[in-house]
Design a protein around this motif. Structure first.
Motif, PDB file in Angstrom:
ATOM      1  N   LEU A  46       0.848  -1.198   0.000  1.00  0.00           N
ATOM      2  CA  LEU A  46       0.000   0.000   0.000  1.00  0.00           C
ATOM      3  C   LEU A  46       0.883   1.248   0.000  1.00  0.00           C
ATOM      4  O   LEU A  46       1.975   1.241   0.584  1.00  0.00           O
ATOM      5  CB  LEU A  46      -0.895   0.020   1.242  1.00  0.00           C
ATOM      6  CG  LEU A  46      -2.005  -1.018   1.343  1.00  0.00           C
ATOM      7  CD1 LEU A  46      -2.664  -0.943   2.713  1.00  0.00           C
ATOM      8  CD2 LEU A  46      -3.039  -0.824   0.245  1.00  0.00           C
ATOM      9  N   PRO A  47       0.419   2.328  -0.634  1.00  0.00           N
ATOM     10  CA  PRO A  47       1.202   3.576  -0.665  1.00  0.00           C
ATOM     11  C   PRO A  47       1.043   4.394   0.618  1.00  0.00           C
ATOM     12  O   PRO A  47       0.862   5.613   0.579  1.00  0.00           O
ATOM     13  CB  PRO A  47       0.603   4.309  -1.867  1.00  0.00           C
ATOM     14  CG  PRO A  47      -0.832   3.890  -1.867  1.00  0.00           C
ATOM     15  CD  PRO A  47      -0.833   2.445  -1.418  1.00  0.00           C
ATOM     16  N   ILE A  48       1.105   3.730   1.752  1.00  0.00           N
ATOM     17  CA  ILE A  48       0.995   4.378   3.056  1.00  0.00           C
ATOM     18  C   ILE A  48       2.208   3.959   3.879  1.00  0.00           C
ATOM     19  O   ILE A  48       2.560   2.778   3.912  1.00  0.00           O
ATOM     20  CB  ILE A  48      -0.296   3.963   3.796  1.00  0.00           C
ATOM     21  CG1 ILE A  48      -1.540   4.234   2.946  1.00  0.00           C
ATOM     22  CG2 ILE A  48      -0.408   4.705   5.135  1.00  0.00           C
ATOM     23  CD1 ILE A  48      -2.834   3.708   3.554  1.00  0.00           C
ATOM     24  N   ALA A  49       2.846   4.919   4.528  1.00  0.00           N
ATOM     25  CA  ALA A  49       3.986   4.600   5.388  1.00  0.00           C
ATOM     26  C   ALA A  49       3.552   3.589   6.443  1.00  0.00           C
ATOM     27  O   ALA A  49       2.445   3.675   6.978  1.00  0.00           O
ATOM     28  CB  ALA A  49       4.513   5.861   6.052  1.00  0.00           C
ATOM     29  N   GLN A  50       4.405   2.628   6.721  1.00  0.00           N
ATOM     30  CA  GLN A  50       4.008   1.566   7.653  1.00  0.00           C
ATOM     31  C   GLN A  50       5.196   1.012   8.428  1.00  0.00           C
ATOM     32  O   GLN A  50       6.342   1.076   7.986  1.00  0.00           O
ATOM     33  CB  GLN A  50       3.305   0.434   6.896  1.00  0.00           C
ATOM     34  CG  GLN A  50       4.106  -0.159   5.757  1.00  0.00           C
ATOM     35  CD  GLN A  50       3.257  -1.046   4.846  1.00  0.00           C
ATOM     36  OE1 GLN A  50       3.162  -2.244   5.057  1.00  0.00           O
ATOM     37  NE2 GLN A  50       2.639  -0.450   3.834  1.00  0.00           N
ATOM     38  N   THR A  51       4.867   0.468   9.591  1.00  0.00           N
ATOM     39  CA  THR A  51       5.857  -0.185  10.438  1.00  0.00           C
ATOM     40  C   THR A  51       5.333  -1.565  10.788  1.00  0.00           C
ATOM     41  O   THR A  51       4.226  -1.697  11.313  1.00  0.00           O
ATOM     42  CB  THR A  51       6.094   0.608  11.744  1.00  0.00           C
ATOM     43  OG1 THR A  51       6.493   1.945  11.417  1.00  0.00           O
ATOM     44  CG2 THR A  51       7.177  -0.048  12.581  1.00  0.00           C
ATOM     45  N   SER A  52       6.111  -2.591  10.467  1.00  0.00           N
ATOM     46  CA  SER A  52       5.745  -3.958  10.813  1.00  0.00           C
ATOM     47  C   SER A  52       6.389  -4.298  12.153  1.00  0.00           C
ATOM     48  O   SER A  52       7.600  -4.139  12.327  1.00  0.00           O
ATOM     49  CB  SER A  52       6.241  -4.923   9.730  1.00  0.00           C
ATOM     50  OG  SER A  52       5.977  -6.261  10.103  1.00  0.00           O
ATOM     51  N   ILE A  53       5.582  -4.763  13.100  1.00  0.00           N
ATOM     52  CA  ILE A  53       6.071  -5.029  14.456  1.00  0.00           C
ATOM     53  C   ILE A  53       5.794  -6.491  14.817  1.00  0.00           C
ATOM     54  O   ILE A  53       4.634  -6.919  14.840  1.00  0.00           O
ATOM     55  CB  ILE A  53       5.379  -4.110  15.484  1.00  0.00           C
ATOM     56  CG1 ILE A  53       5.516  -2.634  15.072  1.00  0.00           C
ATOM     57  CG2 ILE A  53       5.958  -4.331  16.874  1.00  0.00           C
ATOM     58  CD1 ILE A  53       4.674  -1.690  15.903  1.00  0.00           C
ATOM     59  N   ILE A  54       6.857  -7.244  15.081  1.00  0.00           N
ATOM     60  CA  ILE A  54       6.695  -8.627  15.512  1.00  0.00           C
ATOM     61  C   ILE A  54       6.009  -8.637  16.879  1.00  0.00           C
ATOM     62  O   ILE A  54       6.400  -7.905  17.787  1.00  0.00           O
ATOM     63  CB  ILE A  54       8.060  -9.347  15.611  1.00  0.00           C
ATOM     64  CG1 ILE A  54       8.793  -9.284  14.265  1.00  0.00           C
ATOM     65  CG2 ILE A  54       7.872 -10.790  16.051  1.00  0.00           C
ATOM     66  CD1 ILE A  54       8.097  -9.977  13.130  1.00  0.00           C
ATOM     67  N   LYS A  55       4.976  -9.457  17.023  1.00  0.00           N
ATOM     68  CA  LYS A  55       4.157  -9.496  18.241  1.00  0.00           C
ATOM     69  C   LYS A  55       3.641  -8.100  18.583  1.00  0.00           C
ATOM     70  O   LYS A  55       3.599  -7.691  19.745  1.00  0.00           O
ATOM     71  CB  LYS A  55       4.945 -10.089  19.410  1.00  0.00           C
ATOM     72  CG  LYS A  55       5.316 -11.559  19.192  1.00  0.00           C
ATOM     73  CD  LYS A  55       5.987 -12.172  20.408  1.00  0.00           C
ATOM     74  CE  LYS A  55       6.316 -13.634  20.160  1.00  0.00           C
ATOM     75  NZ  LYS A  55       7.015 -14.268  21.298  1.00  0.00           N
ATOM     76  N   GLY A  56       3.234  -7.394  17.549  1.00  0.00           N
ATOM     77  CA  GLY A  56       2.784  -6.012  17.704  1.00  0.00           C
ATOM     78  C   GLY A  56       1.559  -5.853  18.582  1.00  0.00           C
ATOM     79  O   GLY A  56       1.363  -4.791  19.186  1.00  0.00           O
TER      80      GLY A  56
END
Length: 255
Positions: free
Chosen positions: A176-186
């Motif tokens: 997606l053209p949206i800034a994102q942060t993937s967090i393990i066990k978020g």
């Protein structure tokens, strides 16, 4: 201080916030067992409240960092239902207001059903926006559960009434053209993802309870489609339903 009844002291303690309160210091001088028991209970409650506040502060770190950069519309994204043998994958996207506080909010799997339901209502009432994505068992079989999870998340984000500036996602990257942060066990590290976890879990559990009413012999309201002994026995005795995932073992060996 005049002698007070245990009942009046219990009410008084509800008003007291710190041990430095003069009223509390006076209560410490009361040697009655009932009073000392109330004081011990009050201290334990305050300790739990402090722990909840510390946990909430820890789980707000990602949101605080983004807000310090001027990013205010932050969507937490999470899903439930990857593992069951039946039912959909459900994802939720939740944008919380900056002043949001909900003591005890955590990964939905760590909460009781009653607590999830209560939190679900609070999140619905206070969230700036909530989006839901649902991918059926049939589509899971067609595209696999990993792709179905991504699709459910994208649908959830797309159904938000507000476009987020940043996504906090539980262990996933989305095209997606949206800034994102993937967090393990978020769901245990971000209040936004945790809120999405609760919304997704309650939404899916309610869907599985409805499925349980349609097919009472399968017990979906109890196991939510997971491969319990009861569920496997029901499949053996009553057969495979359209809501079962034909690509999942042991069902795929029965087809």
């Amino acid at each position: 201080m005049a002698v007070q009844t245990i009942k009046s002291i219990k009410l008084l303690l509800e008003e007291i916030e710190t041990e430095q309160d003069q009223r509390f210091l006076e209560l410490l001088q009361d040697e009655r067992k009932g009073v000392q028991k109330l004081i011990a209970s009050w201290r334990k409650q305050k300790q739990l409240q402090q722990q909840d506040q510390q946990l909430f502060s820890y789980m707000s770190a990602y949101e605080k960092a983004l807000r310090s950069q001027g990013i205010t519309l932050i969507a937490g994204v999470d899903e439930v239902g990857r593992g069951p043998l039946a039912g959909p994958v459900v994802a939720a996207a939740v944008i919380l207001p900056e002043n949001f506080y909900l003591a005890g909010l955590n990964d939905s799997k760590k909460l009781s059903e009653a607590k999830r339901e209560a939190f679900f209502s609070i999140i619905q009432e206070q969230a700036l926006a909530i989006g839901i994505g649902v991918i059926s068992a049939e589509e899971i079989d067609e595209i696999n559960v990993y792709e179905a999870t991504k699709k459910a998340m994208i649908e959830a984000i797309g159904s938000l009434s507000i476009t987020p500036q940043h996504l906090l996602i539980d262990a996933m990257k989305l095209p997606l053209p949206i800034a994102q942060t993937s967090i393990i066990k978020g769901d245990a590290k971000s209040i936004s993802i945790s809120a999405a976890s609760v919304v997704a879990k309650v939404t899916r559990d309610r869907m599985m309870k409805e499925l349980g009413l349609r097919y009472p012999q399968y017990g979906f309201e109890k196991h939510a489609g997971y491969g319990t002994k009861e569920h496997l026995a029901a499949i053996e005795h009553h057969g495979i339903l359209p809501e079962h995932r034909k690509s999942f073992a042991p069902i795929k060996h029965m087809v």
